[in-house]
Design a protein around this motif. Structure first.
Motif, mmCIF file in Angstrom:
data_model
loop_
_atom_site.group_PDB
_atom_site.id
_atom_site.type_symbol
_atom_site.label_atom_id
_atom_site.label_comp_id
_atom_site.label_asym_id
_atom_site.label_seq_id
_atom_site.Cartn_x
_atom_site.Cartn_y
_atom_site.Cartn_z
ATOM 1 N N VAL A 43 -11.724 -24.432 15.452
ATOM 2 C CA VAL A 43 -10.545 -24.861 15.667
ATOM 3 C C VAL A 43 -10.349 -25.465 17.070
ATOM 4 O O VAL A 43 -10.297 -24.710 17.761
ATOM 5 N N ASN A 44 -9.767 -26.594 17.232
ATOM 6 C CA ASN A 44 -9.691 -27.158 18.667
ATOM 7 C C ASN A 44 -8.327 -27.497 18.645
ATOM 8 O O ASN A 44 -7.611 -28.083 17.765
ATOM 9 N N LYS A 45 -7.945 -27.394 20.141
ATOM 10 C CA LYS A 45 -6.493 -27.863 20.373
ATOM 11 C C LYS A 45 -6.769 -28.920 21.451
ATOM 12 O O LYS A 45 -7.093 -28.606 22.549
ATOM 13 N N GLY A 72 -11.645 -26.192 22.994
ATOM 14 C CA GLY A 72 -11.745 -24.842 22.221
ATOM 15 C C GLY A 72 -10.933 -23.835 23.228
ATOM 16 O O GLY A 72 -11.254 -22.653 22.724
ATOM 17 N N SER A 73 -10.458 -24.274 24.355
ATOM 18 C CA SER A 73 -10.031 -23.300 25.334
ATOM 19 C C SER A 73 -8.579 -22.811 25.190
ATOM 20 O O SER A 73 -7.560 -23.620 26.021
ATOM 21 N N ARG A 113 -7.628 -18.921 19.218
ATOM 22 C CA ARG A 113 -8.576 -19.969 18.734
ATOM 23 C C ARG A 113 -9.425 -19.162 17.587
ATOM 24 O O ARG A 113 -9.934 -18.186 17.518
ATOM 25 N N SER A 114 -9.291 -20.046 16.413
ATOM 26 C CA SER A 114 -10.032 -19.634 15.217
ATOM 27 C C SER A 114 -11.500 -20.167 15.108
ATOM 28 O O SER A 114 -11.553 -21.262 15.151
ATOM 29 N N SER A 152 -4.502 -18.386 11.693
ATOM 30 C CA SER A 152 -4.254 -18.272 13.024
ATOM 31 C C SER A 152 -3.117 -17.186 13.336
ATOM 32 O O SER A 152 -2.423 -16.901 12.592
ATOM 33 N N PHE A 193 -4.128 -30.165 16.541
ATOM 34 C CA PHE A 193 -5.158 -29.412 16.073
ATOM 35 C C PHE A 193 -6.438 -30.024 15.059
ATOM 36 O O PHE A 193 -5.832 -30.708 14.464
#
Length: 272
Positions: free
Chosen positions: A204-206, A210-211, A215-216, A233, A244
């Motif tokens: 999962v990215n925001k 990925g930082s 984060r899942s 999450s 996301f």
């Protein structure tokens, strides 16, 4: 007053009270009246200007076969919609941002003549209790995932979207945080095709990265007859505009497929 089409008293008008009484009656209807009988069984419902101006509360019934649009005219005003149709109603003008009313919900909206904005939390029975804001999206078709390449999943179908978290066409890999939301929970489930070669991973990215805290990420040896991966999450702090995505990755040595199915989905829920 063009939005509600109230009659106006002309300068030096005789019997001005008649016009005033007519305007008062229209205003009372616009603020207090209910219009029931909206039936989407044959498809989308389109309100006339007179219907939209003449009632505050619109009640949807019928037995539609699928989700439908509840289309209002390009008139600015607050209004309320109750949905008892069994399907999701998307409340919109011909263009602009839309709102949604799930089956069994009552929601208060404001239209500026183009965009439809939700003014309250949802109410399951129209009287009291907290509400739900979020979206649940699915794949519109199977998606191929190239070997050893993290690929954003393209969610081309919506089960519901209460406040414009998602767009089926533009950047449909994203669930985006709307105005007024500060904390969310993400959930999802990925369904892979049948193969026991290699591993399967989701990330999962925001905002494309990925930082971020919470984060899942999940990695699983491929299963037979199919591989399912799911996640929930923690509560995530967000600001409006954050988005996301779920990336799928595999190393089977060839192209694999994430399968379009009711068991393959991504959701966002507003907590605050």
């Amino acid at each position: 007053m063009p939005e509600l089409d109230l009659p106006q008293i002309a300068e030096s008008q005789a019997l001005a009270y008649v016009t005033s009484n007519d305007a008062d009656a229209k205003l009372e209807a616009a603020l207090c009246s209910e219009l029931s009988g909206h039936d989407p069984s044959a498809g989308d419902v389109t309100l006339s200007a007179a219907e939209f101006r003449g009632a505050w509360h619109h009640v949807i019934g019928g037995s539609p076969a699928a989700a439908f649009n509840f289309i209002i005219p390009a008139i600015a005003r607050p209004f309320m919609v109750s949905n008892a149709s069994g399907e999701t109603a998307t409340v919109k003008t011909a263009t602009g941002v839309a709102g949604q009313v799930l089956d069994g919900e009552t929601r208060l909206f404001y239209s500026d003549g183009t965009d439809v904005r939700s003014l309250t939390d949802t109410l399951s029975d129209g009287s009291g209790g907290g509400g739900h804001s979020g979206a649940l999206v699915l794949l519109a078709s199977d998606q191929s995932i190239t070997n050893n390449t993290a690929t954003p999943l393209n969610w081309g179908s919506e089960s519901y979207d209460t406040d414009g978290y998602h767009d089926n066409t533009t950047n449909n890999s994203r669930l985006t945080v709307p105005t007024g939301v500060t904390k969310i929970i993400l959930r999802g489930q990925i369904r892979w095709d049948s193969s026991i070669a290699g591993v399967r991973q989701f990330l999962v990215n925001k905002n494309g990265s990925g930082s971020f805290d919470g984060r899942s990420v999940g990695t699983l040896e491929a299963q037979s007859p199919l591989t399912l991966q799911d996640f929930v999450s923690p509560v995530l702090a967000v600001t409006p505009g954050d988005y996301f995505e779920v990336n799928a990755w595999q190393d089977s040595g060839g192209t694999r497929t994430v399968v379009s199915n009711v068991s393959c989905w991504f959701s966002i829920q507003a907590i605050e």
